[in-house]
Motif scaffolding. Structure first.
Motif, PDB file in Angstrom:
ATOM      1  N   ASP A   1       0.835  -1.204   0.000  1.00  0.00           N
ATOM      2  CA  ASP A   1       0.000   0.000   0.000  1.00  0.00           C
ATOM      3  C   ASP A   1       0.871   1.257   0.000  1.00  0.00           C
ATOM      4  OD1 ASP A   1      -2.616   1.358   0.259  1.00  0.00           O
ATOM      5  OD2 ASP A   1      -1.802   1.965   2.225  1.00  0.00           O
ATOM      6  N   SER A   2       1.934   1.222   0.792  1.00  0.00           N
ATOM      7  CA  SER A   2       2.849   2.368   0.847  1.00  0.00           C
ATOM      8  C   SER A   2       3.564   2.570  -0.480  1.00  0.00           C
ATOM      9  CB  SER A   2       3.879   2.166   1.964  1.00  0.00           C
ATOM     10  OG  SER A   2       3.240   2.073   3.211  1.00  0.00           O
ATOM     11  N   LEU A   3       4.009   1.476  -1.096  1.00  0.00           N
ATOM     12  CA  LEU A   3       4.660   1.579  -2.399  1.00  0.00           C
ATOM     13  C   LEU A   3       3.691   2.112  -3.455  1.00  0.00           C
ATOM     14  CD1 LEU A   3       6.744  -1.724  -2.498  1.00  0.00           C
ATOM     15  CD2 LEU A   3       7.636   0.617  -2.399  1.00  0.00           C
ATOM     16  N   GLY A   4       2.424   1.749  -3.304  1.00  0.00           N
ATOM     17  CA  GLY A   4       1.416   2.207  -4.258  1.00  0.00           C
ATOM     18  C   GLY A   4       1.200   3.708  -4.241  1.00  0.00           C
ATOM     19  N   ARG A   5       1.670   4.364  -3.218  1.00  0.00           N
ATOM     20  CA  ARG A   5       1.528   5.825  -3.121  1.00  0.00           C
ATOM     21  C   ARG A   5       2.667   6.563  -3.835  1.00  0.00           C
ATOM     22  NH1 ARG A   5      -2.126   6.634   1.460  1.00  0.00           N
ATOM     23  NH2 ARG A   5      -2.495   4.581   2.353  1.00  0.00           N
ATOM     24  N   LEU A   6       3.678   5.808  -4.224  1.00  0.00           N
ATOM     25  CA  LEU A   6       4.818   6.393  -4.936  1.00  0.00           C
ATOM     26  C   LEU A   6       4.571   6.347  -6.442  1.00  0.00           C
ATOM     27  CD1 LEU A   6       7.676   4.712  -2.858  1.00  0.00           C
ATOM     28  CD2 LEU A   6       6.873   7.073  -2.689  1.00  0.00           C
ATOM     29  N   PRO A   7       5.340   7.120  -7.201  1.00  0.00           N
ATOM     30  CA  PRO A   7       5.181   7.063  -8.659  1.00  0.00           C
ATOM     31  C   PRO A   7       5.369   5.638  -9.179  1.00  0.00           C
ATOM     32  CG  PRO A   7       6.545   8.937  -8.042  1.00  0.00           C
ATOM     33  CD  PRO A   7       6.328   8.107  -6.799  1.00  0.00           C
ATOM     34  N   TYR A   8       4.379   5.144  -9.902  1.00  0.00           N
ATOM     35  CA  TYR A   8       4.358   3.759 -10.371  1.00  0.00           C
ATOM     36  C   TYR A   8       5.608   3.421 -11.173  1.00  0.00           C
ATOM     37  CZ  TYR A   8       2.594  -0.592 -12.328  1.00  0.00           C
ATOM     38  OH  TYR A   8       2.448  -1.901 -12.687  1.00  0.00           O
ATOM     39  N   SER A   9       6.055   4.325 -11.996  1.00  0.00           N
ATOM     40  CA  SER A   9       7.221   4.038 -12.838  1.00  0.00           C
ATOM     41  C   SER A   9       8.486   3.780 -12.016  1.00  0.00           C
ATOM     42  CB  SER A   9       7.471   5.197 -13.809  1.00  0.00           C
ATOM     43  OG  SER A   9       7.744   6.389 -13.083  1.00  0.00           O
ATOM     44  N   GLU A  10       8.504   4.225 -10.770  1.00  0.00           N
ATOM     45  CA  GLU A  10       9.676   4.030  -9.923  1.00  0.00           C
ATOM     46  C   GLU A  10       9.609   2.745  -9.103  1.00  0.00           C
ATOM     47  OE1 GLU A  10      10.367   7.461  -7.464  1.00  0.00           O
ATOM     48  OE2 GLU A  10      10.226   8.831  -9.162  1.00  0.00           O
ATOM     49  N   VAL A  11       8.390   2.217  -8.880  1.00  0.00           N
ATOM     50  CA  VAL A  11       8.257   1.092  -7.952  1.00  0.00           C
ATOM     51  C   VAL A  11       7.540  -0.121  -8.527  1.00  0.00           C
ATOM     52  CG1 VAL A  11       8.382   2.557  -5.901  1.00  0.00           C
ATOM     53  CG2 VAL A  11       6.156   2.044  -6.927  1.00  0.00           C
ATOM     54  N   PHE A  12       7.087  -0.063  -9.782  1.00  0.00           N
ATOM     55  CA  PHE A  12       6.282  -1.157 -10.317  1.00  0.00           C
ATOM     56  C   PHE A  12       7.016  -2.488 -10.274  1.00  0.00           C
ATOM     57  CE2 PHE A  12       8.580  -0.046 -14.129  1.00  0.00           C
ATOM     58  CZ  PHE A  12       8.740  -1.251 -14.798  1.00  0.00           C
ATOM     59  N   HIS A  13       8.320  -2.476 -10.579  1.00  0.00           N
ATOM     60  CA  HIS A  13       9.082  -3.727 -10.569  1.00  0.00           C
ATOM     61  C   HIS A  13       9.149  -4.328  -9.158  1.00  0.00           C
ATOM     62  CE1 HIS A  13      11.891  -0.508  -9.611  1.00  0.00           C
ATOM     63  NE2 HIS A  13      12.639  -1.405  -9.004  1.00  0.00           N
ATOM     64  N   LEU A  14       9.291  -3.480  -8.166  1.00  0.00           N
ATOM     65  CA  LEU A  14       9.346  -3.947  -6.780  1.00  0.00           C
ATOM     66  C   LEU A  14       7.982  -4.462  -6.324  1.00  0.00           C
ATOM     67  CD1 LEU A  14      11.013  -4.285  -4.245  1.00  0.00           C
ATOM     68  CD2 LEU A  14      10.563  -1.895  -3.688  1.00  0.00           C
ATOM     69  N   ILE A  15       6.915  -3.785  -6.694  1.00  0.00           N
ATOM     70  CA  ILE A  15       5.557  -4.224  -6.345  1.00  0.00           C
ATOM     71  C   ILE A  15       5.297  -5.601  -6.935  1.00  0.00           C
ATOM     72  CG2 ILE A  15       3.096  -3.794  -6.751  1.00  0.00           C
ATOM     73  CD1 ILE A  15       3.758  -0.774  -6.514  1.00  0.00           C
ATOM     74  N   HIS A  16       5.628  -5.790  -8.192  1.00  0.00           N
ATOM     75  CA  HIS A  16       5.391  -7.081  -8.847  1.00  0.00           C
ATOM     76  C   HIS A  16       6.239  -8.195  -8.215  1.00  0.00           C
ATOM     77  CE1 HIS A  16       2.663  -5.731 -11.964  1.00  0.00           C
ATOM     78  NE2 HIS A  16       3.421  -4.668 -12.101  1.00  0.00           N
ATOM     79  N   LYS A  17       7.471  -7.884  -7.855  1.00  0.00           N
ATOM     80  CA  LYS A  17       8.348  -8.881  -7.254  1.00  0.00           C
ATOM     81  C   LYS A  17       7.827  -9.298  -5.873  1.00  0.00           C
ATOM     82  CE  LYS A  17      13.249  -9.772  -6.623  1.00  0.00           C
ATOM     83  NZ  LYS A  17      14.603  -9.246  -6.804  1.00  0.00           N
ATOM     84  N   VAL A  18       7.423  -8.328  -5.062  1.00  0.00           N
ATOM     85  CA  VAL A  18       6.886  -8.631  -3.731  1.00  0.00           C
ATOM     86  C   VAL A  18       5.601  -9.438  -3.848  1.00  0.00           C
ATOM     87  CG1 VAL A  18       5.861  -7.609  -1.649  1.00  0.00           C
ATOM     88  CG2 VAL A  18       7.979  -6.664  -2.585  1.00  0.00           C
ATOM     89  N   LYS A  19       4.715  -9.026  -4.740  1.00  0.00           N
ATOM     90  CA  LYS A  19       3.444  -9.735  -4.901  1.00  0.00           C
ATOM     91  C   LYS A  19       3.660 -11.174  -5.372  1.00  0.00           C
ATOM     92  CE  LYS A  19      -0.274  -7.902  -6.411  1.00  0.00           C
ATOM     93  NZ  LYS A  19      -1.320  -7.261  -7.190  1.00  0.00           N
ATOM     94  N   ALA A  20       4.554 -11.369  -6.319  1.00  0.00           N
ATOM     95  CA  ALA A  20       4.800 -12.719  -6.842  1.00  0.00           C
ATOM     96  C   ALA A  20       5.347 -13.638  -5.757  1.00  0.00           C
ATOM     97  CB  ALA A  20       5.766 -12.650  -8.026  1.00  0.00           C
ATOM     98  N   GLN A  21       6.296 -13.146  -4.981  1.00  0.00           N
ATOM     99  CA  GLN A  21       6.867 -13.967  -3.920  1.00  0.00           C
ATOM    100  C   GLN A  21       5.852 -14.232  -2.819  1.00  0.00           C
ATOM    101  OE1 GLN A  21      10.792 -12.807  -2.538  1.00  0.00           O
ATOM    102  NE2 GLN A  21      11.324 -12.038  -4.573  1.00  0.00           N
ATOM    103  N   ALA A  22       5.076 -13.236  -2.460  1.00  0.00           N
ATOM    104  CA  ALA A  22       4.065 -13.399  -1.407  1.00  0.00           C
ATOM    105  C   ALA A  22       2.989 -14.388  -1.850  1.00  0.00           C
ATOM    106  CB  ALA A  22       3.451 -12.051  -1.059  1.00  0.00           C
ATOM    107  N   GLU A  23       2.514 -14.257  -3.072  1.00  0.00           N
ATOM    108  CA  GLU A  23       1.469 -15.167  -3.564  1.00  0.00           C
ATOM    109  C   GLU A  23       1.955 -16.611  -3.588  1.00  0.00           C
ATOM    110  OE1 GLU A  23       0.402 -13.419  -7.316  1.00  0.00           O
ATOM    111  OE2 GLU A  23      -0.855 -11.895  -6.375  1.00  0.00           O
ATOM    112  N   ALA A  24       3.194 -16.820  -4.009  1.00  0.00           N
ATOM    113  CA  ALA A  24       3.746 -18.172  -4.047  1.00  0.00           C
ATOM    114  C   ALA A  24       3.823 -18.762  -2.637  1.00  0.00           C
ATOM    115  CB  ALA A  24       5.133 -18.166  -4.700  1.00  0.00           C
TER     116      ALA A  24
END
Length: 66
Positions: free
Chosen positions: A18-41
């Motif tokens: 949620d905190s990362l989502g408040r930052l500019p997407y172009s700066e954090v999208f790769h990190l959001i996707h990486k965290v989500k993928a690992q968490a979902e697995a």
């Protein structure tokens, strides 16, 4: 790059996302996707282990009743 592992609760991961989502997407999208993928697995793996444990416990319980 060196990697590390961090143990967090699901709630903590969601707060971070949620905190990362408040930052500019172009700066954090790769990190959001990486965290989500690992968490979902990990959530899926935990769920499978829980179901296996419940199945074994139910089978053991039914064998005791016989």
């Amino acid at each position: 790059m060196e990697q590390i592992s961090i143990n967090l609760t699901l709630e903590e991961v969601n707060i971070i996302l949620d905190s990362l989502g408040r930052l500019p997407y172009s700066e954090v999208f790769h990190l959001i996707h990486k965290v989500k993928a690992q968490a979902e697995a990990q959530v899926e793996a935990n769920e499978m282990r829980r179901q296996e444990h419940e199945s074994v416990a139910a089978q053991a319980h039914s064998e005791v009743l016989v």
